[in-house]
Design a protein around this motif. Sequence first.
Motif, PDB file in Angstrom:
ATOM      1  N   VAL A  87      -4.918   1.995  -2.306  1.00 42.30           N
ATOM      2  CA  VAL A  87      -3.467   1.769  -2.413  1.00 42.30           C
ATOM      3  C   VAL A  87      -2.902   1.451  -1.022  1.00 42.30           C
ATOM      4  O   VAL A  87      -2.086   0.528  -0.876  1.00 42.30           O
TER       5      VAL A  87
ATOM      6  N   TYR B 114      15.512   8.722  -0.049  1.00 44.73           N
ATOM      7  CA  TYR B 114      14.204   8.864  -0.697  1.00 44.73           C
ATOM      8  C   TYR B 114      13.583  10.190  -0.277  1.00 44.73           C
ATOM      9  O   TYR B 114      13.956  10.762   0.749  1.00 44.73           O
TER      10      TYR B 114
ATOM     11  N   ALA C  46      -3.760  -2.048  -0.260  1.00 44.54           N
ATOM     12  CA  ALA C  46      -2.923  -2.991  -1.025  1.00 44.54           C
ATOM     13  C   ALA C  46      -1.536  -3.096  -0.393  1.00 44.54           C
ATOM     14  O   ALA C  46      -0.959  -4.189  -0.293  1.00 44.54           O
ATOM     15  N   LEU C  47      -1.006  -1.958   0.056  1.00 40.00           N
ATOM     16  CA  LEU C  47       0.305  -1.976   0.729  1.00 40.00           C
ATOM     17  C   LEU C  47       0.208  -2.759   2.039  1.00 40.00           C
ATOM     18  O   LEU C  47       1.103  -3.545   2.373  1.00 40.00           O
TER      19      LEU C  47
ATOM     20  N   VAL D 105       7.838  -1.869   1.876  1.00 39.81           N
ATOM     21  CA  VAL D 105       7.688  -2.962   0.900  1.00 39.81           C
ATOM     22  C   VAL D 105       8.945  -3.053   0.040  1.00 39.81           C
ATOM     23  O   VAL D 105       9.483  -4.141  -0.202  1.00 39.81           O
ATOM     24  N   ARG D 106       9.418  -1.904  -0.396  1.00 41.91           N
ATOM     25  CA  ARG D 106      10.626  -1.860  -1.238  1.00 41.91           C
ATOM     26  C   ARG D 106      11.821  -2.472  -0.502  1.00 41.91           C
ATOM     27  O   ARG D 106      12.596  -3.244  -1.063  1.00 41.91           O
TER      28      ARG D 106
ATOM     29  N   ARG E 116       0.434  -6.365   1.493  1.00 37.47           N
ATOM     30  CA  ARG E 116       1.811  -6.819   1.253  1.00 37.47           C
ATOM     31  C   ARG E 116       2.619  -6.891   2.551  1.00 37.47           C
ATOM     32  O   ARG E 116       3.612  -7.605   2.637  1.00 37.47           O
TER      33      ARG E 116
ATOM     34  N   ARG F 248       1.379   6.381   2.682  1.00 40.83           N
ATOM     35  CA  ARG F 248       1.670   5.534   1.518  1.00 40.83           C
ATOM     36  C   ARG F 248       3.175   5.479   1.242  1.00 40.83           C
ATOM     37  O   ARG F 248       3.734   4.412   0.972  1.00 40.83           O
ATOM     38  N   ASP F 249       3.836   6.632   1.352  1.00 39.19           N
ATOM     39  CA  ASP F 249       5.275   6.661   1.082  1.00 39.19           C
ATOM     40  C   ASP F 249       6.037   5.754   2.048  1.00 39.19           C
ATOM     41  O   ASP F 249       6.937   5.013   1.648  1.00 39.19           O
TER      42      ASP F 249
ATOM     43  N   ALA G  23       5.197   2.080   1.254  1.00 36.79           N
ATOM     44  CA  ALA G  23       5.830   1.664  -0.007  1.00 36.79           C
ATOM     45  C   ALA G  23       7.328   1.460   0.207  1.00 36.79           C
ATOM     46  O   ALA G  23       7.923   0.531  -0.353  1.00 36.79           O
ATOM     47  N   LEU G  24       7.916   2.290   1.029  1.00 34.93           N
ATOM     48  CA  LEU G  24       9.349   2.138   1.298  1.00 34.93           C
ATOM     49  C   LEU G  24       9.622   0.841   2.068  1.00 34.93           C
ATOM     50  O   LEU G  24      10.583   0.124   1.771  1.00 34.93           O
TER      51      LEU G  24
END
Lengths: 249, 412
Positions: free
Chosen positions: B28, B192, B31-32, B404-405, B35, B397-398, B401-402
């Motif tokens: 994961v 978040y 993958a991030l 990317v978001r 991105r 990861r958090d 992911a943030l």
Amino acid sequence: MTSVGTFDLCTVAHLVRPTGRAAHDLETLLAMVGELSPAALFQHTIQHRLREPLGDEVVRDDLSFWVGGVAQDPETAERLAFAIGEHSTSADEVRSAIRAVLEAVPERARRARSVPEGGEFVFLEGESVVLPTGRTVVDVNDLHAALTEADNGVWFYHLIEEPWFQGRDAGLLGWLRALDRPLADTLASEGANGQPLESVRKKVLGRWRRRALPRRLVEATGRPDDVRRAEAREVMGRLARRVKSEGNS
Amino acid sequence: MTLVPIETDGTSLLDGYRAVTGDGPIRVLEALARRLRGHRIVMVNSTSSGGGVAEILHRLVRLLLELGIPTTWEVMPGDQRFYAVTKSIHNALHGEPVTFGANETEIYEETNRRAAAEVALDGDLILIHDPQPAPFARLRRQPGQRWMWRCHIDLSRADPAVWNVVAGQLDWYDAAVFSHVSFVPRLVIPAYLAPPSIDPLSDKNRELSEEEEDALLAPYDLPRSRPIITQISRFDRLKDPLGVLEAFKLLRRQEDAHLVLAGGTADDDPEGAQVLEEVREAAAGRDDVSILALPNAHLLVNAFQRRSTVVVQKSLREGFALTVSEGLWKRRAVVASAVGGIPLQILHERTGLLVRSIEGCAYQMRRLLRSAPLRRRLGQNGREHVRDNFLHPREARDYLALFVRMLDHPNA
């Protein structure tokens, strides 16, 4: 054979946000469940399956966990856990199921089940960041190979999250349904039955393997003798290695 | 110099974490990272050593670099006056009374203005840690950049006047990240949650051989024949060491055991020294209690936790209490109060036991001492729970992911 093209597998990372809402008894819980977004319902009734993917035991959803442990109403907690497990395929379905359980508790009792300050149920909302894995599958056998290797995020996203938000005819299950409807139904029902993710993976792959046995036997009988002998030797070698490693452990 | 050099011992952190978490979480992260190709991250905080934030940044930045994401870590320069002001801010945000007026605000503002001019913010994804450099976004934000503020502090009892000084800076950010839902104040930007995490490869948490453990604990002369119950925490009233001692006394009416209360030395904390003295007094004459003012020795903490039959964290109030995750990671049976971030780590009867009183603490300790299968079940579940939720790769990861978001939904 139906030609339905290829499918790109994805994994998922979840971000969590507070919604600013909190329930302090069963009455406010009932009121708020009616207003929650699908993402918040998903967070509290489904997402724990990715947070706690291991084991064979069914892990309780956040709501029944709170009702039993904090609001101290074990009977309602049991009913909720069962209802959520039974109706975990969409936001509308699970919302109705939760409301039905809470409405069955008399209003006075709902209000009486209040919690001390700090014990409120704080509603959260998930935001999914969907990520391509780079793995494209071309047919059912290729999907089996890919899922055998895939991490929990891939399983969770395609078997649980995608059908929950988009319906069973969307995404991977939709793609698979066009190729092999019974298999797609098996994956959908295993994904929706509330088990820990690891159990889902084991069951699905096990059933898939068993289902493929007759086909593999038929294919094997059509191969030349020397190829079949080589395959048999390989299988026996694998078995011997397994027996040896079990003996050592 | 404001750029922090990232030390590496030549080993791969990714491989190290992969060995602990399995392939899934690392895939994961990869993958991030794919991105985020083409983007550049800058982390900013106020110190490169000492404290949990610096500890995690050393690992996090190295991990991101290994993932192929260009990342730098800048430390904002400051002087003693500034550090005194930010210490006041820190204390006030934790709910302690402080004097904070126009003079302090001016020092905070002026130091930030000078520091912001010195620090290289040449990335498009900026993660600012804690209140010290919070004004950087207002002072340096460029078009195309995404700015996130990471708050590692419990703001649930923050002094409103001091919080307003910090909150006024947050309008220039895209999002803020907090450790626990109860720490989240009212904000105009999206908030978040990202719980903190422990490092399974660090001295505090790595596996120890029996010989290492014996050598580390030898000076403390712990009994071999009795089960050990341990609380490792600062000697602070909110950690309730006296309550642990009371619970232990109740337990001892029926069970044989030895209690270890160990915490950091209290040289710079007058109240801590007083609490330590009170605990020593309350345990005077007992040979079944060890009260230890430990130096800041991570390996020693590791050894104490591993030697324990039961790990206790009977706090009256808590931030996140990562000592709980440390105990769970070592497969210990943990008894802890249902406060702060502890219920996220202890799922009652599944990964540990939650308590709300001295009697409850004594009762649950007794249950655990009497049942090895219960200890094993909770310890094993606890380890898996930490593996899935409270290790550094999950925190990395958090953040990714943030980012990317924020890139996908710039106006979220």
